[in-house]
Each structure stands twice: as C-alpha cells, then as structure tokens.
Design a protein around this motif. Structure first.
Motif, PDB file in Angstrom:
ATOM      1  N   GLU A 242       0.818  -1.209   0.000  1.00  0.00           N
ATOM      2  CA  GLU A 242       0.000   0.000   0.000  1.00  0.00           C
ATOM      3  C   GLU A 242       0.856   1.264   0.000  1.00  0.00           C
ATOM      4  OE1 GLU A 242      -3.172   0.282  -0.389  1.00  0.00           O
ATOM      5  OE2 GLU A 242      -3.537  -1.868  -0.459  1.00  0.00           O
ATOM      6  N   LEU A 243       1.981   1.237   0.715  1.00  0.00           N
ATOM      7  CA  LEU A 243       2.854   2.413   0.751  1.00  0.00           C
ATOM      8  C   LEU A 243       3.669   2.545  -0.533  1.00  0.00           C
ATOM      9  CD1 LEU A 243       4.156   2.214   4.434  1.00  0.00           C
ATOM     10  CD2 LEU A 243       2.530   3.858   3.502  1.00  0.00           C
ATOM     11  N   ARG A 244       4.005   1.399  -1.116  1.00  0.00           N
ATOM     12  CA  ARG A 244       4.815   1.432  -2.326  1.00  0.00           C
ATOM     13  C   ARG A 244       4.014   1.949  -3.527  1.00  0.00           C
ATOM     14  NH1 ARG A 244       5.775  -3.594  -2.836  1.00  0.00           N
ATOM     15  NH2 ARG A 244       7.587  -3.676  -1.447  1.00  0.00           N
ATOM     16  N   SER A 245       2.721   1.602  -3.559  1.00  0.00           N
ATOM     17  CA  SER A 245       1.912   1.973  -4.729  1.00  0.00           C
ATOM     18  C   SER A 245       1.844   3.481  -4.952  1.00  0.00           C
ATOM     19  CB  SER A 245       0.504   1.389  -4.591  1.00  0.00           C
ATOM     20  OG  SER A 245       0.552  -0.027  -4.600  1.00  0.00           O
ATOM     21  N   PRO A 246       1.463   4.285  -3.958  1.00  0.00           N
ATOM     22  CA  PRO A 246       1.433   5.735  -4.211  1.00  0.00           C
ATOM     23  C   PRO A 246       2.817   6.321  -4.439  1.00  0.00           C
ATOM     24  CG  PRO A 246       0.942   5.267  -1.910  1.00  0.00           C
ATOM     25  CD  PRO A 246       0.934   3.955  -2.628  1.00  0.00           C
ATOM     26  N   LEU A 247       3.813   5.791  -3.729  1.00  0.00           N
ATOM     27  CA  LEU A 247       5.175   6.302  -3.935  1.00  0.00           C
ATOM     28  C   LEU A 247       5.660   6.005  -5.349  1.00  0.00           C
ATOM     29  CD1 LEU A 247       6.890   5.403  -0.528  1.00  0.00           C
ATOM     30  CD2 LEU A 247       6.331   7.680  -1.387  1.00  0.00           C
ATOM     31  N   SER A 248       5.392   4.779  -5.819  1.00  0.00           N
ATOM     32  CA  SER A 248       5.802   4.415  -7.182  1.00  0.00           C
ATOM     33  C   SER A 248       5.066   5.270  -8.211  1.00  0.00           C
ATOM     34  CB  SER A 248       5.511   2.929  -7.440  1.00  0.00           C
ATOM     35  OG  SER A 248       6.246   2.122  -6.535  1.00  0.00           O
ATOM     36  N   SER A 249       3.787   5.522  -7.935  1.00  0.00           N
ATOM     37  CA  SER A 249       3.007   6.348  -8.859  1.00  0.00           C
ATOM     38  C   SER A 249       3.538   7.773  -8.911  1.00  0.00           C
ATOM     39  CB  SER A 249       1.537   6.340  -8.430  1.00  0.00           C
ATOM     40  OG  SER A 249       0.764   7.140  -9.287  1.00  0.00           O
ATOM     41  N   ILE A 250       3.887   8.324  -7.730  1.00  0.00           N
ATOM     42  CA  ILE A 250       4.433   9.682  -7.687  1.00  0.00           C
ATOM     43  C   ILE A 250       5.762   9.752  -8.436  1.00  0.00           C
ATOM     44  CG2 ILE A 250       5.425  11.411  -6.139  1.00  0.00           C
ATOM     45  CD1 ILE A 250       3.315  10.579  -4.073  1.00  0.00           C
ATOM     46  N   VAL A 251       6.644   8.774  -8.150  1.00  0.00           N
ATOM     47  CA  VAL A 251       7.959   8.764  -8.813  1.00  0.00           C
ATOM     48  C   VAL A 251       7.785   8.613 -10.320  1.00  0.00           C
ATOM     49  CG1 VAL A 251      10.111   7.489  -9.066  1.00  0.00           C
ATOM     50  CG2 VAL A 251       9.174   7.911  -6.788  1.00  0.00           C
ATOM     51  N   GLY A 252       6.874   7.725 -10.757  1.00  0.00           N
ATOM     52  CA  GLY A 252       6.668   7.506 -12.186  1.00  0.00           C
ATOM     53  C   GLY A 252       6.147   8.749 -12.887  1.00  0.00           C
ATOM     54  N   ASP A 253       5.160   9.402 -12.256  1.00  0.00           N
ATOM     55  CA  ASP A 253       4.607  10.617 -12.874  1.00  0.00           C
ATOM     56  C   ASP A 253       5.659  11.712 -12.993  1.00  0.00           C
ATOM     57  OD1 ASP A 253       2.123   9.512 -13.194  1.00  0.00           O
ATOM     58  OD2 ASP A 253       1.318  10.272 -11.300  1.00  0.00           O
ATOM     59  N   ASN A 269      -2.332  18.014 -15.064  1.00  0.00           N
ATOM     60  CA  ASN A 269      -2.794  16.634 -14.880  1.00  0.00           C
ATOM     61  C   ASN A 269      -1.842  15.830 -13.996  1.00  0.00           C
ATOM     62  OD1 ASN A 269      -5.057  17.085 -16.444  1.00  0.00           O
ATOM     63  ND2 ASN A 269      -4.060  16.396 -18.347  1.00  0.00           N
ATOM     64  N   VAL A 270      -0.530  15.990 -14.295  1.00  0.00           N
ATOM     65  CA  VAL A 270       0.465  15.261 -13.485  1.00  0.00           C
ATOM     66  C   VAL A 270       0.437  15.753 -12.043  1.00  0.00           C
ATOM     67  CG1 VAL A 270       2.930  14.837 -13.161  1.00  0.00           C
ATOM     68  CG2 VAL A 270       1.938  14.709 -15.450  1.00  0.00           C
ATOM     69  N   SER A 271       0.283  17.049 -11.868  1.00  0.00           N
ATOM     70  CA  SER A 271       0.238  17.599 -10.512  1.00  0.00           C
ATOM     71  C   SER A 271      -0.966  17.067  -9.744  1.00  0.00           C
ATOM     72  CB  SER A 271       0.204  19.129 -10.572  1.00  0.00           C
ATOM     73  OG  SER A 271       1.375  19.641 -11.161  1.00  0.00           O
ATOM     74  N   GLU A 272      -2.095  16.956 -10.454  1.00  0.00           N
ATOM     75  CA  GLU A 272      -3.286  16.408  -9.801  1.00  0.00           C
ATOM     76  C   GLU A 272      -3.077  14.951  -9.401  1.00  0.00           C
ATOM     77  OE1 GLU A 272      -6.497  17.042 -12.442  1.00  0.00           O
ATOM     78  OE2 GLU A 272      -6.740  19.176 -11.947  1.00  0.00           O
ATOM     79  N   ASN A 273      -2.454  14.168 -10.292  1.00  0.00           N
ATOM     80  CA  ASN A 273      -2.178  12.764  -9.976  1.00  0.00           C
ATOM     81  C   ASN A 273      -1.233  12.638  -8.779  1.00  0.00           C
ATOM     82  OD1 ASN A 273      -3.799  11.902 -12.072  1.00  0.00           O
ATOM     83  ND2 ASN A 273      -2.102  11.784 -13.545  1.00  0.00           N
ATOM     84  N   VAL A 274      -0.182  13.468  -8.796  1.00  0.00           N
ATOM     85  CA  VAL A 274       0.772  13.427  -7.681  1.00  0.00           C
ATOM     86  C   VAL A 274       0.098  13.837  -6.384  1.00  0.00           C
ATOM     87  CG1 VAL A 274       2.871  14.497  -6.744  1.00  0.00           C
ATOM     88  CG2 VAL A 274       2.796  13.780  -9.140  1.00  0.00           C
ATOM     89  N   LEU A 275      -0.766  14.861  -6.459  1.00  0.00           N
ATOM     90  CA  LEU A 275      -1.476  15.311  -5.262  1.00  0.00           C
ATOM     91  C   LEU A 275      -2.396  14.219  -4.729  1.00  0.00           C
ATOM     92  CD1 LEU A 275      -2.172  17.566  -3.289  1.00  0.00           C
ATOM     93  CD2 LEU A 275      -3.905  18.362  -4.907  1.00  0.00           C
ATOM     94  N   ASN A 276      -3.104  13.533  -5.635  1.00  0.00           N
ATOM     95  CA  ASN A 276      -3.986  12.441  -5.192  1.00  0.00           C
ATOM     96  C   ASN A 276      -3.197  11.321  -4.527  1.00  0.00           C
ATOM     97  OD1 ASN A 276      -6.301  13.705  -6.129  1.00  0.00           O
ATOM     98  ND2 ASN A 276      -6.152  12.774  -8.171  1.00  0.00           N
ATOM     99  N   ASP A 277      -2.061  10.960  -5.119  1.00  0.00           N
ATOM    100  CA  ASP A 277      -1.226   9.911  -4.533  1.00  0.00           C
ATOM    101  C   ASP A 277      -0.641  10.357  -3.192  1.00  0.00           C
ATOM    102  OD1 ASP A 277      -1.652   8.090  -6.563  1.00  0.00           O
ATOM    103  OD2 ASP A 277       0.006   8.861  -7.782  1.00  0.00           O
ATOM    104  N   ALA A 278      -0.254  11.623  -3.089  1.00  0.00           N
ATOM    105  CA  ALA A 278       0.291  12.138  -1.828  1.00  0.00           C
ATOM    106  C   ALA A 278      -0.789  12.149  -0.744  1.00  0.00           C
ATOM    107  CB  ALA A 278       0.859  13.537  -2.034  1.00  0.00           C
ATOM    108  N   GLU A 279      -2.020  12.535  -1.141  1.00  0.00           N
ATOM    109  CA  GLU A 279      -3.119  12.515  -0.171  1.00  0.00           C
ATOM    110  C   GLU A 279      -3.422  11.084   0.273  1.00  0.00           C
ATOM    111  OE1 GLU A 279      -6.266  14.450  -2.204  1.00  0.00           O
ATOM    112  OE2 GLU A 279      -5.629  16.488  -1.620  1.00  0.00           O
ATOM    113  N   ARG A 280      -3.344  10.159  -0.676  1.00  0.00           N
ATOM    114  CA  ARG A 280      -3.557   8.748  -0.330  1.00  0.00           C
ATOM    115  C   ARG A 280      -2.482   8.269   0.636  1.00  0.00           C
ATOM    116  NH1 ARG A 280      -2.983   3.725  -4.587  1.00  0.00           N
ATOM    117  NH2 ARG A 280      -3.369   2.040  -3.068  1.00  0.00           N
TER     118      ARG A 280
END
Length: 450
Positions: A242-253, A269-280
């Motif tokens: 669960e912790l790796r998924s948002p971190l990997s998504s942030i790094v990938g974006d 769009n990328v900023s929104e995705n990163v923000l959603n992953d950071a909030e998660r």
C-alpha cells in the motif's frame, strides 16, 4: 535445582524431621517407663530391707525366714545402707556413698520416700520409723540390662531412620519423576516450536489437574501468538504494498514529467495525480498513527456521550461525500430513551469507527440504499448497518480486522484496508460487541451491541 529434585529433597527432609522427633519422643518415653519400673522394684527392695533389718524382733521365725529369702533374692547386685538420725551408717554397706550428702539425708527425712539418679546409678530411699529409731533406707543399684536395652533401642531407631530415608528418597524421586514426566514432555515440545512456521499445539495427557489447566492456557497463548505473527506478516506484506503503490506512482509521474517539456495542461494533470497519490499516502500514514495510538495501554478519558448525536454527525459528513447513495436511518426506539443512548466513550474515536463502517457500506453498496437501524434489545442499544453491495466471503470475514487486509472482491474499489482494523480496535477498547453477517453479492449486515 529442578522441581523434581526439590520435591525429593523437601519430602526427605520432612520425613527425616518427623521421624527424628517421633524417635526422640518414643525413646524418652521408653527410658522414663523403664526407669519407673526399675524404681518400683527398688521400692519393694527398700521395704524388704526395712523389715529385714528392723522388724526381726517383731516377726516370727517363719515370717522372718520368708522375708529374708525375698530380701536376699531382691537385693542381689544392690548396695544397701541404713542411716540413723545422726547420719551414720547403721546397717548395710560400711563405706559411705559420696552421692549421699547431708542435703540428701535431710530431703529423705522430709519425705516418706525419694528417688533420684546419678549417672548410671539408681537410688531409692524411704524414711522408716521403728521402735529402734528412725532410719533412712537407701538402695543403690545399676541396671546394665536397661543400659543395653537403651543402646539397642537407639541402634534400631538409627537403622530405621537410615532405611526410611533410603525408601522415602527412592519413592519421592520415582513419584516426582512420574508426576513431572508431562512437564518434561512439554519442555521438549516447546524447544522444537518454530513460531514462524506452521501452527503448533502442545500434546499432553488428560490428567484433570492443574498441569492440564496450565498446558491448556499455554496452548491458548500459542494460538494467540501464532495469530499475531500471521497478522504481522500480513501487515508487513500489505503495508509495503500500500505504501509502495502511491510512492511508485508519484515517482513515475514525476519521471515522465521531467523527460521533456510539457504544456500547462499536462503539468496540471500530473500535478493532480501526484497530489492524489500524496493525499492517499498521507491518509495511510494518518491511519497508521491512529491504529498505533489505539494499541497503547494508556486509554483516553471517557465520558458519557449521545450515540445518536455522533451518528448524525457521521451521516451529515457522508451525505456530502456520497451524494448518489441513499442512507436511511430507522429509529426503532421507544420514547424517553435518552439513558439508553448515552454511553461512556471517547467521542472522536466512536465517530471515526462509525464513519469507517458506514463509509464502507456506502462505498461497497454500488449506489444501492444503506439502512441503519437503532433498536433496544434487553435494555441495550443495538445499532445495525445493512447494505446491498458486493458482500464479504467467509474467508475474508476471518481476516477483516487485520490491518491492510482487503477482500478478494474489492480490487476495483479504492481503499487501504485500515478502516475496519481501526473500527475493531475502537469497539474493543470501548467494550462494544461487533458481529458481521455477509455473503458475496448479497450485501452485509454489521451489528453493534453497546
């Protein structure tokens, strides 16, 4: 020292002490009884002596001859002395006895009879008044038979003590070995337990005693330890995922974003995705901190709170977040039930637990209505949450309170598997019973018993 050896030593010491005390008492009683009998024989000799020496002039020849015969038989190996008032030996042994002092003679005159013992010598005395005067008759004798009996008796007691100690040590060791054989078997089983491997249960004989109770409690502890280890394994596995998924998504974006220049919309769009992953990620960490706080021994101070008021706050919050899902509240409580609705609790924690349960019902209901019912059963507040969603399998229900555990049919729905774990801990800390009834594709009913 092992318990088996302690038991053997203690039982042997107790036996030795009891036997020694008993032997001493028996020996003293034997000596006292034997000496009393011997003094009685000396008393008869003293009476015969008085008649032999002092009553000759008052008896017939036949009577005196009979007394003389008895006297000579009874006085063998005995020293006889008759002292007059002045302390001089009048009849019997001519040599004075150093043990016969003036004080002794005075004591004899003051008493009709007197007996004492000096070393191995027995003395029996009587004060006899006759027409010839008053005399202190003193009989002295040794009793070699009694001495031999005492020595033999002591020898028998010592032999009995030694044999008894040998027997009690052997029996105690054997019995303790038999009694503690289940303990040794358990120790060998415990040595071979691998808590990280398969589930283990100790095998033991059904003795129906305290040892069986101890082994049962130990098995229950093993069961709890095994469950906790499995929960920890699942926690580590799910937490890392669960912790790796948002971190990997942030790094990938961010990596994609930095490969070349982007227009404003792509940056947005990328900023929104990163923000959603950071909030998660923030939500996961926040829930982990909450879960850790619930495991602490120091609980927060509770106070009476209205459960219905907390429930309305939860419903108001969810109404804005799940606008397309209808949540129905059924009030099956009689009037004047304010006392039933009050419960000693930490308001923020109960709010969080109820929010997690009702949010799950709304989230997994597939936009179908969620029914919440408040009712009174046996003067206890019962709160039921029922949805018509995807349901939970029997296997998933067994693990539903484990952190980061998610059902096999929840893959397409966002979540981190911490909500139910937090709710279970809160209800457990507040002594609120929770039960779940569910079947896949048939909805779920959760019942809270306050």
């Amino acid at each position: 020292m092992k318990i088996q050896h302690k038991l053997t030593l203690n039982s042997s010491l107790v036996f030795g002490l009891v036997f020694t005390i008993s032997s001493v008492l028996i020996y003293l009683n034997f000596v006292r009884s034997a000496e009393r009998i011997f003094f009685e024989e000396l008393a008869r000799t003293a009476s015969l002596t008085a008649m032999f020496y002092l009553e000759e002039d008052e008896l017939t020849t036949k009577e005196y001859s009979r007394i003389e015969k008895k006297f000579l038989t009874a006085s063998a190996n005995q020293e006889i002395r008759l002292y007059d008032k002045k302390g001089f030996i009048h009849y019997g042994e001519a040599d004075p006895d150093t043990n016969i002092t003036a004080k002794i003679l005075k004591t004899i005159r003051a008493n009709s009879h007197y007996s004492f013992k000096v070393g191995n010598a027995f003395y029996y005395t009587i004060y006899y008044r006759d027409n010839q005067g008053s005399f202190s008759i003193i009989i002295k004798a040794n009793n070699p038979i009694l001495e031999a009996q005492e020595s033999e008796f002591v020898r028998i007691l010592l032999i009995a003590l030694i044999l008894g100690m040998l027997v009690i040590v052997t029996l105690s060791y054997t019995l303790s070995k038999v009694a503690y054989s289940p303990v040794r078997q358990i120790i060998e089983q415990v040595k071979n337990i691998d808590m990280n491997g398969q589930k283990h249960q100790l095998t033991y004989p059904r003795t129906k005693d305290e040892l069986e109770d101890l082994f049962q409690e130990f098995n229950s502890i093993l069961e709890k330890v095994y469950q906790n280890i499995q929960i920890q394994k699942n926690f580590i596995s799910h937490a890392s995922h669960e912790l790796r998924s948002p971190l990997s998504s942030i790094v990938g974006d961010l990596e994609v974003l930095l490969q070349k220049d982007r227009n404003m919309m792509e940056y947005k769009n990328v900023s929104e995705n990163v923000l959603n992953d950071a909030e998660r990620l923030e939500k996961i960490l926040e829930n982990l901190l909450v879960l850790s706080g619930l495991d602490q021994k120091n609980k927060q101070k509770t106070q009476p709170e209205r459960i219905d008021e907390i429930l309305w706050e939860v419903l108001d919050k969810l109404a804005t977040e799940y606008q397309t899902t209808k949540i129905n509240l059924h009030w099956d409580l009689p009037e004047n039930t304010s006392g039933l609705l009050e419960y000693n609790c930490v308001k923020t924690q109960i709010y969080m637990a109820l929010y997690n349960l009702i949010e799950n019902a709304a989230k997994f209901s597939d936009q179908k209505p969620v029914d919440i019912t408040l009712k009174n059963i046996e003067n206890k507040l019962i709160l039921q949450i029922r949805d018509q969603g995807i349901g939970i399998s029997a296997l998933d229900i067994q693990h539903i309170s484990e952190p980061f555990y998610r059902g096999h049919n929840t893959g397409k729905i966002k979540g981190n598997g911490l909500g139910m774990a937090i709710a279970y801990r809160i209800f457990s800390n507040h002594d609120i019973g929770i039960s779940i009834e569910s079947e896949p594709n048939s909805g779920t009913r959760i019942t809270l018993n306050f």
